[in-house]
Design a protein around this motif. Structure first.
Motif, short mmCIF file in Angstrom:
data_model
loop_
_atom_site.label_atom_id
_atom_site.label_comp_id
_atom_site.label_asym_id
_atom_site.label_seq_id
_atom_site.Cartn_x
_atom_site.Cartn_y
_atom_site.Cartn_z
N VAL A 21 -52.25 -49.95 21.94
CA VAL A 21 -50.91 -49.82 21.36
C VAL A 21 -50.96 -48.71 20.30
O VAL A 21 -51.29 -48.95 19.15
CB VAL A 21 -50.43 -51.15 20.76
N VAL A 22 -50.62 -47.51 20.72
CA VAL A 22 -50.73 -46.34 19.86
C VAL A 22 -49.37 -45.63 19.81
O VAL A 22 -48.69 -45.51 20.83
CB VAL A 22 -51.83 -45.39 20.38
N PRO A 23 -48.94 -45.18 18.63
CA PRO A 23 -47.67 -44.44 18.56
C PRO A 23 -47.76 -43.15 19.36
O PRO A 23 -48.69 -42.36 19.19
CB PRO A 23 -47.50 -44.15 17.06
N THR A 24 -46.79 -42.92 20.23
CA THR A 24 -46.79 -41.72 21.06
C THR A 24 -45.58 -40.83 20.80
O THR A 24 -45.24 -39.97 21.60
CB THR A 24 -46.86 -42.10 22.55
N SER A 349 -47.18 -53.95 16.38
CA SER A 349 -48.37 -53.41 15.74
C SER A 349 -48.19 -53.38 14.22
O SER A 349 -47.07 -53.31 13.71
CB SER A 349 -48.66 -52.01 16.26
N LYS A 350 -49.30 -53.43 13.50
CA LYS A 350 -49.24 -53.46 12.04
C LYS A 350 -48.72 -52.15 11.46
O LYS A 350 -48.19 -52.13 10.34
CB LYS A 350 -50.61 -53.79 11.47
N ASP A 351 -48.87 -51.04 12.20
CA ASP A 351 -48.36 -49.77 11.69
C ASP A 351 -46.85 -49.63 11.89
O ASP A 351 -46.24 -48.65 11.47
CB ASP A 351 -49.08 -48.59 12.32
N GLY A 352 -46.23 -50.62 12.56
CA GLY A 352 -44.78 -50.62 12.77
C GLY A 352 -44.31 -49.67 13.85
O GLY A 352 -43.11 -49.43 13.98
N LYS A 353 -45.21 -49.15 14.67
CA LYS A 353 -44.84 -48.12 15.63
C LYS A 353 -45.35 -48.42 17.04
O LYS A 353 -45.74 -47.52 17.78
CB LYS A 353 -45.35 -46.77 15.16
N CYS A 401 -48.81 -40.27 14.44
CA CYS A 401 -48.63 -41.43 13.55
C CYS A 401 -49.81 -42.38 13.55
O CYS A 401 -49.65 -43.60 13.39
CB CYS A 401 -47.36 -42.18 13.95
N GLY A 402 -51.01 -41.87 13.74
CA GLY A 402 -52.18 -42.71 13.57
C GLY A 402 -52.79 -43.20 14.86
O GLY A 402 -52.33 -42.91 15.96
N ALA A 403 -53.85 -44.01 14.68
CA ALA A 403 -54.72 -44.38 15.79
C ALA A 403 -54.28 -45.62 16.55
O ALA A 403 -54.72 -45.85 17.67
CB ALA A 403 -56.15 -44.59 15.27
#
Length: 415
Positions: A21-24, A349-353, A401-403
């Protein structure tokens, strides 16, 4: 494609869903209107200058995420009666310009596909199916001088309209400028400078039906799929791109690995895949209503997306079947949408994305006006972990937006 395989011929008894689950999404510099509705996304893409190195680095992240999920799945990972499905969100493979060009070094059927198959062909993944998000690839090599001039003119126009929209003194003016922007993008997409395929690549080792993997193409383009306000004649933007026409007159059953269709069988399981907006618009639900050959019983429906969650009216899986979504944009469920928290597992996801979502079909859709009845899969549980970025990849150079993180669901019995 042959008729769906009977249950007695099925290789697997159970399934385990997992995801990276990665922001794309791209780097966002703003929006014109509501990007979740009729608006547009302004920004730029992130990636390495060398497309070949970009693809390799992204594949390295997928491999590392799959390894991490494998380590988490100690109780099920090596059981030959369990199919593990590992999914990545839409737009994971698009590069610094928004799409890869048509060349051997950038073609997923060649360079990228070779790396993907090397990941999936590892002995430990003998019973794993990889859904490699989506891969955007253009029908051209390098833009010629005529197309470059047209691209520059279109970008000049879009820049002027965006500036006018942002400077609008009142709602009436803003609405007028927005209507001009809509006309401009509709004109541009009806006369695209390039056609880009947004393809989901799926691979499982030792698949007799699809030995080299297969592609599912997205049909419907949304305003979030490509950015605006990115002045570069070599970038793929809202003003110069369209998806190819998908001919559904003969139904949605795949017959060739590279055709655009969306329903296929593998190891005795029938799958259906819808990419993001195709799911919201009910691409397969409509196809099944119009084409009898498409009305095969679907065991598992998969929805890779960037800005989408499961939509009850679009679900076509059979009674007892599963529907799984992996998204690379948002982590909070739309409270107005169904399935809800009482009929699905939604894990943001914890990053909200990003998020994953899983539901099972209690009673399948029986008529155009009768949607599927859904419920939370029995004993469904999900564990998450921050993604452990490999030391040889600078994730900030290829993701805006991160990993992200990995999600692993509990074992479920196939219908």
């Amino acid at each position: 494609m042959a008729a769906p395989v009977k249950v007695k011929d099925r290789k697997y008894e159970s399934v385990v869903f997992s995801a990276y689950v990665v922001p794309t999404i791209p780097i966002l510099s703003g929006a014109v209107g509501d990007p979740d509705g009729a608006g547009y996304v302004a920004g730029k893409y992130v990636g390495l200058d060398d497309p070949k190195k970009d693809i390799k680095a992204r594949m390295r992240l997928v491999a590392a995420a799959a390894d991490q999920v494998y380590n988490l799945a100690a109780e099920t990972r090596d059981d030959p009666s369990i199919l593990h499905i590992f999914m990545v969100p839409e737009f994971f493979f698009r590069g610094k310009t928004g799409a890869y060009e048509s060349s051997p070094d950038q073609d997923l059927t060649q360079y990228g596909g070779t790396i993907a198959r090397e990941i999936g062909d590892q002995p430990k993944f003998a019973n794993w199916m990889f859904v490699f998000g989506t891969y955007l690839h253009s029908d051209i090599g390098a833009a010629d001088s005529v197309k470059r001039k047209k691209a520059e003119a279109r970008e000049d126009l879009i820049q002027a309209l965006v500036r006018a929209y942002e400077a609008s003194p009142d709602d009436d003016t803003r609405e007028f400028v927005f209507s001009l922007l809509t006309q401009a993008t509709e004109f541009a997409q009806s006369r695209p400078l390039t056609v880009v395929r947004n393809s989901c690549f799926i691979y499982k080792q030792q698949s007799s039906s699809w030995p080299m993997g297969l592609f599912i193409d997205k049909r419907f383009i949304s305003h979030e799929d490509f950015v605006i306000s990115y002045y570069s004649p070599t970038a793929y933007t809202e003003m110069n791109v369209a998806y190819p026409y998908v001919d559904e007159s003969s139904g949605e059953l795949k017959s060739e690995a590279t055709d655009a269709k969306s329903i296929f069988s593998m190891d005795g399981i029938t799958f259906a895949v819808e990419i993001c907006l195709d799911h919201r618009r009910g691409r397969l639900r409509m196809a099944r209503e119009e084409n009898e050959q498409s009305r095969v019983p679907v065991d598992i429906q998969l929805v890779p997306s960037c800005g989408m969650q499961l939509q009850q009216p679009s679900i076509i899986a059979k009674t007892g079947g599963f529907v799984f979504n992996c998204d690379g944009q948002y982590a909070t469920r739309d409270t107005k949408a169904s399935p809800d928290d009482h009929t699905s597992v939604f894990k943001g996801s914890k990053d909200g994305k990003g998020h994953t979502q899983l539901t099972t079909v209690k009673a399948e859709a029986s008529a155009p006006e009768q949607h599927a009845t859904l419920e939370i899969p029995k004993d469904a549980r999900v564990i998450t972990a921050p993604f452990s970025v490999p030391s040889d990849v600078n994730v900030d150079q290829i993701e805006a937006c991160g990993a992200g993180e990995v999600h692993l669901y509990s074992k479920l019995c196939l219908p």
